[in-house]
Design a protein around this motif. Structure first.
Motif, PDB file in Angstrom:
ATOM      1  N   LYS A 156       0.831  -1.195   0.000  1.00 44.45           N
ATOM      2  CA  LYS A 156       0.000   0.000   0.000  1.00 44.45           C
ATOM      3  C   LYS A 156       0.872   1.254   0.000  1.00 44.45           C
ATOM      4  N   ASN A 157       0.363   2.280  -0.678  1.00 49.24           N
ATOM      5  CA  ASN A 157       1.039   3.565  -0.642  1.00 49.24           C
ATOM      6  C   ASN A 157       0.485   4.456   0.461  1.00 49.24           C
ATOM      7  N   ASN A 158      -0.769   4.179   0.871  1.00 52.81           N
ATOM      8  CA  ASN A 158      -1.375   4.974   1.925  1.00 52.81           C
ATOM      9  C   ASN A 158      -0.715   4.670   3.264  1.00 52.81           C
ATOM     10  N   PRO A 159      -0.801   5.595   4.218  1.00 51.87           N
ATOM     11  CA  PRO A 159      -0.205   5.343   5.537  1.00 51.87           C
ATOM     12  C   PRO A 159      -0.905   4.191   6.249  1.00 51.87           C
ATOM     13  N   THR A 160      -0.151   3.435   7.013  1.00 57.60           N
ATOM     14  CA  THR A 160      -0.703   2.309   7.781  1.00 57.60           C
ATOM     15  C   THR A 160      -0.241   2.429   9.225  1.00 57.60           C
ATOM     16  N   LEU A 161      -1.149   2.114  10.145  1.00 54.50           N
ATOM     17  CA  LEU A 161      -0.844   2.140  11.571  1.00 54.50           C
ATOM     18  C   LEU A 161      -0.837   0.710  12.103  1.00 54.50           C
ATOM     19  N   TYR A 162       0.206   0.361  12.823  1.00 53.65           N
ATOM     20  CA  TYR A 162       0.316  -0.958  13.440  1.00 53.65           C
ATOM     21  C   TYR A 162      -0.084  -0.840  14.909  1.00 53.65           C
ATOM     22  N   VAL A 163      -1.000  -1.696  15.350  1.00 48.95           N
ATOM     23  CA  VAL A 163      -1.513  -1.675  16.720  1.00 48.95           C
ATOM     24  C   VAL A 163      -1.279  -3.043  17.348  1.00 48.95           C
ATOM     25  N   GLU A 164      -0.670  -3.049  18.525  1.00 51.79           N
ATOM     26  CA  GLU A 164      -0.384  -4.315  19.198  1.00 51.79           C
ATOM     27  C   GLU A 164      -0.670  -4.186  20.688  1.00 51.79           C
ATOM     28  N   PHE A 165      -1.429  -5.147  21.226  1.00 49.16           N
ATOM     29  CA  PHE A 165      -1.667  -5.240  22.667  1.00 49.16           C
ATOM     30  C   PHE A 165      -0.711  -6.280  23.245  1.00 49.16           C
ATOM     31  N   ARG A 166      -0.147  -5.973  24.405  1.00 47.68           N
ATOM     32  CA  ARG A 166       0.728  -6.932  25.081  1.00 47.68           C
ATOM     33  C   ARG A 166       0.315  -7.054  26.549  1.00 47.68           C
ATOM     34  N   LYS A 167       0.380  -8.273  27.034  1.00 48.23           N
ATOM     35  CA  LYS A 167       0.084  -8.559  28.439  1.00 48.23           C
ATOM     36  C   LYS A 167       1.278  -9.300  29.033  1.00 48.23           C
ATOM     37  N   ASP A 168       1.901  -8.656  30.020  1.00 50.49           N
ATOM     38  CA  ASP A 168       3.101  -9.228  30.664  1.00 50.49           C
ATOM     39  C   ASP A 168       4.174  -9.550  29.624  1.00 50.49           C
ATOM     40  N   GLY A 169       4.312  -8.671  28.632  1.00 56.25           N
ATOM     41  CA  GLY A 169       5.374  -8.800  27.638  1.00 56.25           C
ATOM     42  C   GLY A 169       5.042  -9.673  26.451  1.00 56.25           C
ATOM     43  N   ARG A 170       3.855 -10.309  26.415  1.00 54.32           N
ATOM     44  CA  ARG A 170       3.506 -11.207  25.319  1.00 54.32           C
ATOM     45  C   ARG A 170       2.338 -10.615  24.533  1.00 54.32           C
ATOM     46  N   PRO A 171       2.391 -10.664  23.168  1.00 56.44           N
ATOM     47  CA  PRO A 171       1.292 -10.131  22.360  1.00 56.44           C
ATOM     48  C   PRO A 171      -0.008 -10.890  22.620  1.00 56.44           C
ATOM     49  N   VAL A 172      -1.125 -10.138  22.669  1.00 56.83           N
ATOM     50  CA  VAL A 172      -2.445 -10.743  22.846  1.00 56.83           C
ATOM     51  C   VAL A 172      -3.380 -10.163  21.792  1.00 56.83           C
ATOM     52  N   ASP A 173      -4.471 -10.870  21.549  1.00 55.88           N
ATOM     53  CA  ASP A 173      -5.461 -10.435  20.567  1.00 55.88           C
ATOM     54  C   ASP A 173      -6.203  -9.216  21.110  1.00 55.88           C
TER      55      ASP A 173
END
Length: 267
Positions: free
Chosen positions: A236-253
């Motif tokens: 993509k040429n449009n800007p993209t935002l990456y969002v990540e949740f972490r709990k106690d250092g580990r990625p979660v949904d």
């Protein structure tokens, strides 16, 4: 010596005229003609000398005028530079005063604003209540193929140019700045071991240690894609935002926390 030579030449000329004259009348006539010739030559030389003197004087006056013109130009340039320096100094002074006043206004506003330093509610109790930090099209979800041979550890949202990014939850800024392939990275400490990671912004408008509340602007997207950790965003040429949740250092949904849950499509 010159006078003696001129006298000898004149005497020689007179002797020659006397020898050539047939009688006294002829001698007088010859002498008169010679005197006229000498006077004519002298007058011609005088006129030439005066013309040369005039040229020299004109050249001297022109040189004086050129020197004066150069002096006036130098004075004018010096005055212009002085005025420019004074104006620059005045502009800097006014800018400093304006910055100082702005700092004072901000300090006063902060002093008058109640300081919130803890989330209004535990993040675990906010499931289904949070809004995504930016509106756009969801390109990847947690756990799907990221196109790089791995499972996505967060969400990637394609958004519009110059879109405003807001904090999805109350929290303090743990980190704000560039970080490797993430581009500009923002990490929020939401408490209870939860951290929210936002990456791909053009500018981050908050600083480390600052406390933000849900919905408060924290950054601005650029006009093009600046950074991404998902292959889908790279297309993509449009800007993209990456969002990540972490709990106690580990990625979660993160999807259970959003108000509206969508698959591929608008968020």
């Amino acid at each position: 010596d010159e006078r003696e030579r001129a006298l000898v030449a004149s005497q020689s000329q007179l002797t020659q005229l006397a020898e050539e004259a047939a009688d006294l009348e002829g001698l007088i006539t010859s002498l008169s003609d010679e005197v006229d010739r000498i006077r004519t030559e002298a007058e011609q030389k005088r006129l030439e000398a005066e013309a040369a003197a005039r040229r020299i004087e004109e050249e001297r006056i022109a040189a004086v005028q050129e020197a004066e013109r150069a002096r006036l130009e130098a004075l004018q340039q010096e005055e212009e530079e002085r005025q420019a320096a004074l104006q620059a100094a005045e502009n800097a002074r006014l800018a400093a005063i304006q910055a100082l006043e702005e700092s004072r206004r901000r300090a006063q506003a902060l002093a008058e604003k109640p300081q919130i330093m803890t989330p209004s509610a535990p993040i675990a109790s906010r499931r289904g209540q949070l809004s995504r930090p930016v509106a756009g099209t969801l390109l990847t979800r947690f756990g799907t193929d990221d196109g790089l041979g791995n499972r996505a550890q967060g969400e990637t949202i394609e958004t519009l140019a110059n879109a405003i990014v807001t904090a999805p939850v109350d929290g303090s800024v743990l980190y704000a700045g560039p970080f490797r392939a993430y581009g500009n990275l923002l990490i929020l400490d939401a408490g209870d071991g939860y951290h929210i990671v936002l990456a791909g912004m053009d500018r981050i408008e908050v600083a480390q240690g600052q406390f933000v509340v849900a919905g408060e602007p924290v950054g601005i997207m650029g006009s093009i894609r600046l950074a991404s950790v998902a292959a889908a965003a790279a297309e993509k040429n449009n800007p993209t935002l990456y969002v990540e949740f972490r709990k106690d250092g580990r990625p979660v949904d993160a999807s259970p926390w959003w108000v509206a849950i969508g698959g591929q499509g608008r968020t």
